[in-house]
Write a protein that holds these residues in place. Sequence first.
Motif, PDB file in Angstrom:
ATOM      1  N   THR A 165      -3.589  -9.137   8.187  1.00  0.00           N
ATOM      2  CA  THR A 165      -3.335  -9.976   7.014  1.00  0.00           C
ATOM      3  C   THR A 165      -4.224 -11.218   6.967  1.00  0.00           C
ATOM      4  O   THR A 165      -4.088 -12.042   6.073  1.00  0.00           O
ATOM      5  CB  THR A 165      -1.860 -10.432   7.004  1.00  0.00           C
ATOM      6  OG1 THR A 165      -1.590 -11.175   8.211  1.00  0.00           O
ATOM      7  CG2 THR A 165      -0.922  -9.243   6.936  1.00  0.00           C
ATOM      8  N   ALA A 166      -5.154 -11.344   7.914  1.00  0.00           N
ATOM      9  CA  ALA A 166      -5.922 -12.589   8.059  1.00  0.00           C
ATOM     10  C   ALA A 166      -6.765 -12.900   6.821  1.00  0.00           C
ATOM     11  O   ALA A 166      -6.958 -14.069   6.487  1.00  0.00           O
ATOM     12  CB  ALA A 166      -6.811 -12.520   9.298  1.00  0.00           C
ATOM     13  N   ILE A 185       1.501  -5.981   1.934  1.00  0.00           N
ATOM     14  CA  ILE A 185       0.879  -5.010   2.838  1.00  0.00           C
ATOM     15  C   ILE A 185       1.771  -4.749   4.049  1.00  0.00           C
ATOM     16  O   ILE A 185       1.930  -3.603   4.495  1.00  0.00           O
ATOM     17  CB  ILE A 185      -0.511  -5.515   3.273  1.00  0.00           C
ATOM     18  CG1 ILE A 185      -1.503  -5.467   2.102  1.00  0.00           C
ATOM     19  CG2 ILE A 185      -1.043  -4.706   4.464  1.00  0.00           C
ATOM     20  CD1 ILE A 185      -1.811  -4.078   1.583  1.00  0.00           C
ATOM     21  N   LEU A 186       2.378  -5.797   4.595  1.00  0.00           N
ATOM     22  CA  LEU A 186       3.267  -5.628   5.745  1.00  0.00           C
ATOM     23  C   LEU A 186       4.485  -4.783   5.392  1.00  0.00           C
ATOM     24  O   LEU A 186       4.913  -3.931   6.178  1.00  0.00           O
ATOM     25  CB  LEU A 186       3.713  -6.995   6.263  1.00  0.00           C
ATOM     26  CG  LEU A 186       2.659  -7.783   7.028  1.00  0.00           C
ATOM     27  CD1 LEU A 186       3.121  -9.218   7.245  1.00  0.00           C
ATOM     28  CD2 LEU A 186       2.370  -7.118   8.368  1.00  0.00           C
ATOM     29  N   ARG A 187       5.037  -5.009   4.224  1.00  0.00           N
ATOM     30  CA  ARG A 187       6.190  -4.201   3.791  1.00  0.00           C
ATOM     31  C   ARG A 187       5.801  -2.741   3.616  1.00  0.00           C
ATOM     32  O   ARG A 187       6.573  -1.836   3.948  1.00  0.00           O
ATOM     33  CB  ARG A 187       6.765  -4.780   2.495  1.00  0.00           C
ATOM     34  CG  ARG A 187       7.531  -6.078   2.714  1.00  0.00           C
ATOM     35  CD  ARG A 187       7.987  -6.687   1.415  1.00  0.00           C
ATOM     36  NE  ARG A 187       8.768  -7.890   1.653  1.00  0.00           N
ATOM     37  CZ  ARG A 187       9.065  -8.779   0.714  1.00  0.00           C
ATOM     38  NH1 ARG A 187       8.639  -8.605  -0.542  1.00  0.00           N
ATOM     39  NH2 ARG A 187       9.789  -9.849   1.012  1.00  0.00           N
ATOM     40  N   LEU A 188       4.595  -2.517   3.093  1.00  0.00           N
ATOM     41  CA  LEU A 188       4.106  -1.149   2.955  1.00  0.00           C
ATOM     42  C   LEU A 188       3.994  -0.477   4.319  1.00  0.00           C
ATOM     43  O   LEU A 188       4.436   0.665   4.516  1.00  0.00           O
ATOM     44  CB  LEU A 188       2.742  -1.157   2.247  1.00  0.00           C
ATOM     45  CG  LEU A 188       1.984   0.179   2.230  1.00  0.00           C
ATOM     46  CD1 LEU A 188       2.755   1.221   1.437  1.00  0.00           C
ATOM     47  CD2 LEU A 188       0.587  -0.003   1.661  1.00  0.00           C
ATOM     48  N   GLN A 201      -7.381  -3.147   1.787  1.00  0.00           N
ATOM     49  CA  GLN A 201      -6.571  -2.971   2.982  1.00  0.00           C
ATOM     50  C   GLN A 201      -5.691  -1.734   2.870  1.00  0.00           C
ATOM     51  O   GLN A 201      -5.443  -1.039   3.860  1.00  0.00           O
ATOM     52  CB  GLN A 201      -5.725  -4.221   3.239  1.00  0.00           C
ATOM     53  CG  GLN A 201      -5.095  -4.295   4.623  1.00  0.00           C
ATOM     54  CD  GLN A 201      -6.112  -4.319   5.748  1.00  0.00           C
ATOM     55  OE1 GLN A 201      -6.828  -3.349   5.969  1.00  0.00           O
ATOM     56  NE2 GLN A 201      -6.163  -5.424   6.471  1.00  0.00           N
ATOM     57  N   ARG A 202      -5.243  -1.404   1.667  1.00  0.00           N
ATOM     58  CA  ARG A 202      -4.474  -0.173   1.464  1.00  0.00           C
ATOM     59  C   ARG A 202      -5.333   1.062   1.746  1.00  0.00           C
ATOM     60  O   ARG A 202      -4.865   2.039   2.325  1.00  0.00           O
ATOM     61  CB  ARG A 202      -3.922  -0.112   0.030  1.00  0.00           C
ATOM     62  CG  ARG A 202      -2.752  -1.048  -0.224  1.00  0.00           C
ATOM     63  CD  ARG A 202      -2.400  -1.118  -1.703  1.00  0.00           C
ATOM     64  NE  ARG A 202      -1.270  -1.988  -1.944  1.00  0.00           N
ATOM     65  CZ  ARG A 202      -0.004  -1.581  -2.053  1.00  0.00           C
ATOM     66  NH1 ARG A 202       0.275  -0.295  -1.952  1.00  0.00           N
ATOM     67  NH2 ARG A 202       0.959  -2.435  -2.259  1.00  0.00           N
ATOM     68  N   VAL A 203      -6.590   1.009   1.317  1.00  0.00           N
ATOM     69  CA  VAL A 203      -7.509   2.118   1.637  1.00  0.00           C
ATOM     70  C   VAL A 203      -7.667   2.235   3.152  1.00  0.00           C
ATOM     71  O   VAL A 203      -7.664   3.334   3.715  1.00  0.00           O
ATOM     72  CB  VAL A 203      -8.886   1.902   0.965  1.00  0.00           C
ATOM     73  CG1 VAL A 203      -9.879   2.974   1.427  1.00  0.00           C
ATOM     74  CG2 VAL A 203      -8.752   1.931  -0.554  1.00  0.00           C
ATOM     75  N   ALA A 204      -7.797   1.084   3.827  1.00  0.00           N
ATOM     76  CA  ALA A 204      -7.939   1.089   5.287  1.00  0.00           C
ATOM     77  C   ALA A 204      -6.699   1.679   5.957  1.00  0.00           C
ATOM     78  O   ALA A 204      -6.803   2.389   6.962  1.00  0.00           O
ATOM     79  CB  ALA A 204      -8.191  -0.328   5.789  1.00  0.00           C
TER      80      ALA A 204
END
Length: 270
Positions: free
Chosen positions: A172-173, A183-186, A151-154
């Motif tokens: 986040t699903a 991921i949301l904090r990022l 997800q970070r790559v995305a």
Amino acid sequence: MSVVRIEHVYKDFKLGEQTVQALHDITCSFDPGVFLAISGPSGSGKTTLLNLIGCIDRPNKGKIYINDQDVSNMTENQLADLRSHSIGFIFQTFNLLPVLTAAENVEYPLLRRKDISADERKKRVKYFLDIVGLSDRANSRPNQLSGGQRQRVAIARALAVKPTIVLADEPTANLDKATGIEILRLMKQINRHLKTTFIFSTHDQKVIDQADRLVKIEDGYITAFGVRDAVEKTWNIARIRTLPEPPDDPLPELPHSQSTPLNPSSVARN
């Protein structure tokens, strides 16, 4: 100036002989730099609205403006050009190309951009992989990465075009709770640092808890808008519409079958 402006938009779909009204008279606008959640239950129309904002689909009626450009009547080539310059996408299933490395996946949307040189592409790939904390995994393929890393790559891929808007559909699903929050904090940090507008389609409370603007949608109608108080961290909700409750009629009785009931013992013997 609004980064997105939607005026009296309707959207329906054909399912066989039936027409399904997905969105009804949607009117709203979003300011630059917001971290906004479009929330609602499954089938409420939130993904349809996200696809219209992303110029993936077109409304049946009404107008949509992206960065003050009316996109409603643009050609497919014009829409593709707009997306490649102004809109980044993050999907719940990551949508990474499995044969490409992390760096190549981030670079991929830049390849159709004639205004970006090879050197500039490499600089952007390095910069955005660094922002999401994956500089050391640039040469890894998706199957060598965890869900959170993919997800970070995305996210890096979405940011590489330097969009004004990033659209995230249930990002986040497919992540566990701790990774989803990380991921949301990022994304919130990126939103604050780069002033990029993030618009989420979600029914995940974790996403809503991070948002500073909220649009509630139900059965294709916007039912409420919300603004988070920056000091108190509480929501100020303005309800726009209350949908009628479904009728509480009892189900009709099914007609009794005229056929002879099966005899369980005869079935067993056969």
